[in-house]
Write a protein that holds these residues in place. Structure first.
Motif, short mmCIF file in Angstrom:
data_model
loop_
_atom_site.label_atom_id
_atom_site.label_comp_id
_atom_site.label_asym_id
_atom_site.label_seq_id
_atom_site.Cartn_x
_atom_site.Cartn_y
_atom_site.Cartn_z
N PRO A 435 0.82 -1.21 0.00
CA PRO A 435 0.00 0.00 0.00
C PRO A 435 0.86 1.26 0.00
CG PRO A 435 -0.79 -1.58 1.64
CD PRO A 435 0.53 -2.08 1.16
N ASP A 436 0.53 2.20 -0.88
CA ASP A 436 1.38 3.38 -1.03
C ASP A 436 1.40 4.27 0.21
OD1 ASP A 436 -1.20 4.37 -1.32
OD2 ASP A 436 -0.85 5.30 -3.28
N ARG A 437 0.27 4.36 0.92
CA ARG A 437 0.26 5.23 2.10
C ARG A 437 1.13 4.65 3.22
NH1 ARG A 437 -5.14 7.02 4.29
NH2 ARG A 437 -3.98 8.89 4.82
N THR A 438 1.14 3.35 3.35
CA THR A 438 2.01 2.73 4.35
C THR A 438 3.47 2.95 4.01
OG1 THR A 438 0.35 1.02 4.77
CG2 THR A 438 2.61 0.56 5.48
N LEU A 439 3.83 2.75 2.73
CA LEU A 439 5.22 2.95 2.33
C LEU A 439 5.61 4.42 2.43
CD1 LEU A 439 7.82 1.80 1.30
CD2 LEU A 439 6.90 1.80 -1.02
N SER A 440 4.69 5.32 2.13
CA SER A 440 4.97 6.75 2.26
C SER A 440 5.28 7.12 3.71
CB SER A 440 3.77 7.56 1.75
OG SER A 440 3.96 8.94 1.97
N ALA A 441 4.50 6.57 4.65
CA ALA A 441 4.73 6.85 6.06
C ALA A 441 6.08 6.28 6.52
CB ALA A 441 3.60 6.28 6.90
N LEU A 442 6.41 5.08 6.07
CA LEU A 442 7.71 4.50 6.43
C LEU A 442 8.84 5.34 5.88
CD1 LEU A 442 6.92 0.73 5.72
CD2 LEU A 442 7.20 1.81 7.97
N ARG A 445 9.66 8.51 7.87
CA ARG A 445 10.39 8.29 9.13
C ARG A 445 11.88 8.12 8.91
NH1 ARG A 445 5.36 6.15 10.78
NH2 ARG A 445 5.70 4.03 10.02
N VAL A 446 12.31 7.85 7.68
CA VAL A 446 13.75 7.76 7.41
C VAL A 446 14.24 8.97 6.62
CG1 VAL A 446 13.73 5.24 7.52
CG2 VAL A 446 13.42 6.37 5.30
N GLY A 447 13.42 10.02 6.57
CA GLY A 447 13.86 11.28 5.97
C GLY A 447 13.60 11.42 4.49
N LEU A 448 12.65 10.67 3.93
CA LEU A 448 12.32 10.78 2.52
C LEU A 448 10.90 11.33 2.38
CD1 LEU A 448 13.61 7.32 1.21
CD2 LEU A 448 14.84 9.50 1.24
N THR A 449 10.71 12.30 1.50
CA THR A 449 9.40 12.88 1.27
C THR A 449 8.82 12.23 0.02
OG1 THR A 449 10.04 14.98 2.27
CG2 THR A 449 8.14 15.01 0.79
N VAL A 450 7.90 11.30 0.22
CA VAL A 450 7.36 10.49 -0.89
C VAL A 450 5.84 10.45 -0.76
CG1 VAL A 450 7.58 8.33 -2.14
CG2 VAL A 450 9.45 9.08 -0.67
N PRO A 451 5.12 11.42 -1.32
CA PRO A 451 3.66 11.39 -1.23
C PRO A 451 3.07 10.16 -1.91
CG PRO A 451 4.44 13.56 -1.93
CD PRO A 451 5.62 12.64 -1.98
N ALA A 490 16.75 6.33 -3.71
CA ALA A 490 15.96 5.31 -4.41
C ALA A 490 16.26 3.92 -3.87
CB ALA A 490 16.24 5.38 -5.90
N ARG A 491 17.51 3.64 -3.60
CA ARG A 491 17.87 2.33 -3.03
C ARG A 491 17.24 2.16 -1.65
NH1 ARG A 491 23.17 3.61 -4.75
NH2 ARG A 491 23.81 3.84 -2.58
N GLU A 492 17.26 3.20 -0.84
CA GLU A 492 16.68 3.12 0.50
C GLU A 492 15.18 2.92 0.42
OE1 GLU A 492 17.14 5.51 4.74
OE2 GLU A 492 17.65 6.51 2.87
N LEU A 493 14.53 3.62 -0.50
CA LEU A 493 13.09 3.46 -0.66
C LEU A 493 12.74 2.07 -1.16
CD1 LEU A 493 10.31 4.87 -0.57
CD2 LEU A 493 10.72 5.60 -2.93
N ALA A 494 13.52 1.55 -2.10
CA ALA A 494 13.27 0.20 -2.61
C ALA A 494 13.46 -0.84 -1.52
CB ALA A 494 14.20 -0.08 -3.79
N ASP A 495 14.43 -0.62 -0.64
CA ASP A 495 14.63 -1.57 0.46
C ASP A 495 13.40 -1.58 1.38
OD1 ASP A 495 17.14 -2.24 -0.44
OD2 ASP A 495 18.22 -0.90 0.90
#
Length: 501
Positions: A435-442, A445-451, A490-495
C-alpha cells in the motif's frame, strides 16, 4: 441499536463501537485510537495492545484491528517495531486529521462556516520545503542566477523607485503584463493581449480569484481525479460542489464528466501535463471539452503549471489557443520556472471579464506587490528568462533520464516507474500488497518525502464501493537533487518496499 463501550486501555477511556451502523468497525476503532493520540490520552512512546489481545477483548476479528493499526501507521500516528509491537509516534503527522472539524470543534476553530469545514478537510500540502529527497514542486535552485536577480531588483528600485512606491495597477505591472503576453503568444500559442493578463500572487490565488468571480455557492465544477488538493481547496472556498471526473491515457474523460455533472458551471483541467499522472490531453478530448463549454455556457480553467519543462518535442499549444468562444481562462506560474518564494503567477482572462477582475482585485487585496514584478519584467526583457528556461530544460532532461534508469534498476520486481512527457516528478506504480500510504509513512520516518498517489484522489465513497479505481504508487520529485543523492534515496526506498512483502 446495540452499542458496546468499555475501556481498551486505562489511558484511552471508554470507547463506543456501533456494531449496527454503516461505518465499518475498523474505521470506528481507528478514529477512537487516533483521537486518543491527538488529545494526549495515548502518549508518545506508549505501547498499544497486541492486535490479537485487543480483538479478543472487544470481540472483533483480528483483521479489523490490524486494518485500524495499518491506517494509523500509514498516517504516522503510530510506529511499528519488529518483535516489539506498535507504539504511539513521537511526533504527530504534519497534516490535519481526516474527517474535517465540526462547527463547535474548539481545537480547529469555533464557528467555522460550511466552506471553512470543507477547506479544513482537504488534504494537507503535499510539498516539502525541507530539501529532503523526492520533495515535489521544488526546482534546482543551485542553477538559478540569483546574482543577476539581485542586480535587477536593485536596478528596478533605483531607476523607478518613486514610481513603484505609489498605488499599483490592480491587474499588475503593465510592462510585465506585456512581456508575459508576448511570451505566451510566441511559445504557448495563447490568444491574448497585455490587458488580458492579470498578475497574481501565485497560481492558487489566481484560481481563487476566478472561482469567486464565476461561481455561486453550490455550482458544480469538474475536477480531475486524481488532482492537486490545493486546486480543490480554492474551489471549495468559493462554495463549489466538486464533481470528480476520472482520467485515462487521453486526459479527462469528458463523456463521463457529462454523465456525472453535465450542468457544471466550470471545469478545471491540466491538459498539457496532468498532475499527478502526467498524461497529456489529446486533441480529440480538447475539442470535446471546448464543445461542451460552448454548448453549456460553462467556463474552463486551464492550469498550465509546468508546461515549460517538456522533454518530447516543443511545448504544446495551449487549450486556450483553440478556444473560439472565449470560455477558457489560462493560469500560469513562475514558481517552478524560477523559484517558489517568488510567489508570482498570472491569469489570462477573456476580454469581457477584465473589468470585473480589475474591480475584484481592487477590493480584495489591491493587487500583487509591484517590486518583484518590475524585476521580473527586466529578467524577461533582457533575455535572462529564455536563457534560463533553455538551460533548465536541458538539465532536467538529463536528470529525468538518469532517474528513470535508477528507478528501473532499484524497483525491478517491486514496482513500475514512469514519467510523463513533461514535469519534474516521476511515478512508481506499486502492487496491491504494498500500500502506497504505508510505504509513504515508512519513508517519511527515514527522511524521505514520498507522497502517496492515492492521497490525490477524491470521491472516497465511490472508491469504498469499488466503483472507481484508485492508483497505488509513489510520487518522486527529481529536479532539486543530484544524481548521487537520488540514487541513494531510491535504493533506500526500494529496500523499504522490499521489506513490506
Amino acid at each position: 441499536m446495540v452499542r458496546r463501550a468499555r475501556p481498551v486501555l486505562s489511558s484511552l477511556g471508554p470507547v463506543t463501537l456501533d456494531r449496527t451502523g454503516v461505518e465499518p468497525l475498523h474505521r470506528q476503532l481507528y478514529r477512537a485510537l487516533r483521537q486518543a493520540v491527538i488529545e494526549g490520552r495515548l502518549r508518545p512512546g506508549e505501547r498499544l495492545p497486541p492486535t490479537r489481545a485487543l480483538a479478543d477483548e472487544w470481540g472483533l476479528s483480528r483483521n479489523t484491528v490490524v486494518t485500524a493499526y495499518d491506517t494509523l501507521l500509514a498516517e504516522g500516528y503510530i510506529t511499528g517495531k519488529v518483535g516489539a509491537g506498535s507504539f504511539v509516534a513521537s511526533a504527530l503527522p504534519d497534516a490535519p486529521p481526516q474527517g474535517g472539524p465540526g462547527r463547535g470543534d474548539a481545537r480547529r476553530g469555533v464557528g467555522l462556516s460550511r466552506r471553512g469545514v470543507a477547506l479544513a478537510a482537504v488534504g494537507g500540502d503535499m510539498r516539502d520545503p525541507s530539501g529532503r529527497p523526492f520533495a515535489l514542486g521544488t526546482p534546482d535552485l543551485n542553477a538559478f542566477p540569483f546574482a543577476v536577480w539581485a542586480q535587477l531588483l536593485a536596478r528596478s528600485w533605483r531607476v523607478a523607485g518613486r514610481g513603484l512606491a505609489v498605488d499599483p495597477d490592480p491587474l499588475g505591472h503593465p510592462p510585465l503584463r506585456a512581456a508575459i503576453a508576448g511570451y505566451l503568444r510566441a511559445v504557448r500559442a495563447v490568444r491574448c493581449e497585455a490587458d488580458q493578463v492579470v498578475i497574481v500572487s501565485g497560481a492558487q490565488q489566481g484560481l481563487s480569484l476566478v472561482a469567486q468571480l464565476l461561481l455561486d455557492p453550490g455550482d458544480s465544477v469538474w475536477v480531475e481525479n486524481p488532482g492537486w488538493p490545493g486546486n480543490r481547496a480554492a474551489l471549495l472556498g468559493a462554495g463549489a460542489r466538486l464533481v470528480p471526473v476520472p482520467l485515462d491515457h487521453e486526459g479527462i474523460d469528458v463523456e463521463e464528466g457529462v454523465r456525472r455533472g453535465g450542468d457544471a458551471r466550470l471545469a478545471l483541467v491540466t491538459p498539457s501535463h496532468q498532475f499527478p499522472l502526467g498524461v497529456t490531453m489529446s486533441l480529440r478530448r480538447r475539442l470535446q471539452l471546448l464543445d461542451w463549454a460552448a454548448a453549456r455556457d460553462a467556463w474552463i480553467v486551464e492550469d498550465d503549471y509546468d508546461s515549460e519543462f517538456r522533454y518530447a518535442g516543443p511545448p504544446l499549444a495551449a487549450l486556450q489557443g483553440l478556444d473560439g468562444a472565449g470560455r477558457v481562462l489560462y493560469v500560469g506560474s513562475f514558481s517552478k520556472a524560477l523559484f517558489p518564494a517568488l510567489r508570482l503567477g498570472y491569469v489570462v482572462v477573456p476580454p469581457d471579464l477584465v473589468g470585473a477582475v480589475r474591480a475584484a482585485r481592487r477590493h480584495f487585496d489591491g493587487g500583487t506587490s509591484i517590486v518583484p514584478q518590475a524585476a521580473l519584467h527586466r529578467f524577461m526583457a533582457d533575455g535572462h528568462f529564455a536563457a534560463h528556461l533553455r538551460a533548465m530544460r536541458a538539465l532536467y532532461a538529463d536528470k529525468r533520464a538518469g532517474f528513470l534508469r535508477t528507478l528501473d534498476r532499484c524497483f525491478a520486481g517491486l514496482g513500475r516507474a514512469e514519467a510523463g512527457e513533461a514535469g519534474l516528478h516521476a511515478l512508481v506504480h506499486l502492487p496491491e500488497d504494498r500500500p502506497d500510504r504505508t510505504l509513504s509513512a515508512l519513508a517519511k520516518r527515514v527522511g524521505l518525502t514520498v507522497p502517496a498517489l492515492s492521497d490525490y484522489y477524491t470521491a472516497s465513497e465511490r472508491r469504498a464501493a469499488g466503483e472507481e479505481p484508485v492508483g497505488n504508487g509513489l510520487m518522486l520529485g527529481f529536479a532539486a537533487h543530484e544524481a548521487e543523492a537520488l540514487d541513494r534515496a531510491a535504493r533506500e526506498l526500494a529496500d523499504l518496499a522490499a521489506a513490506m512483502a
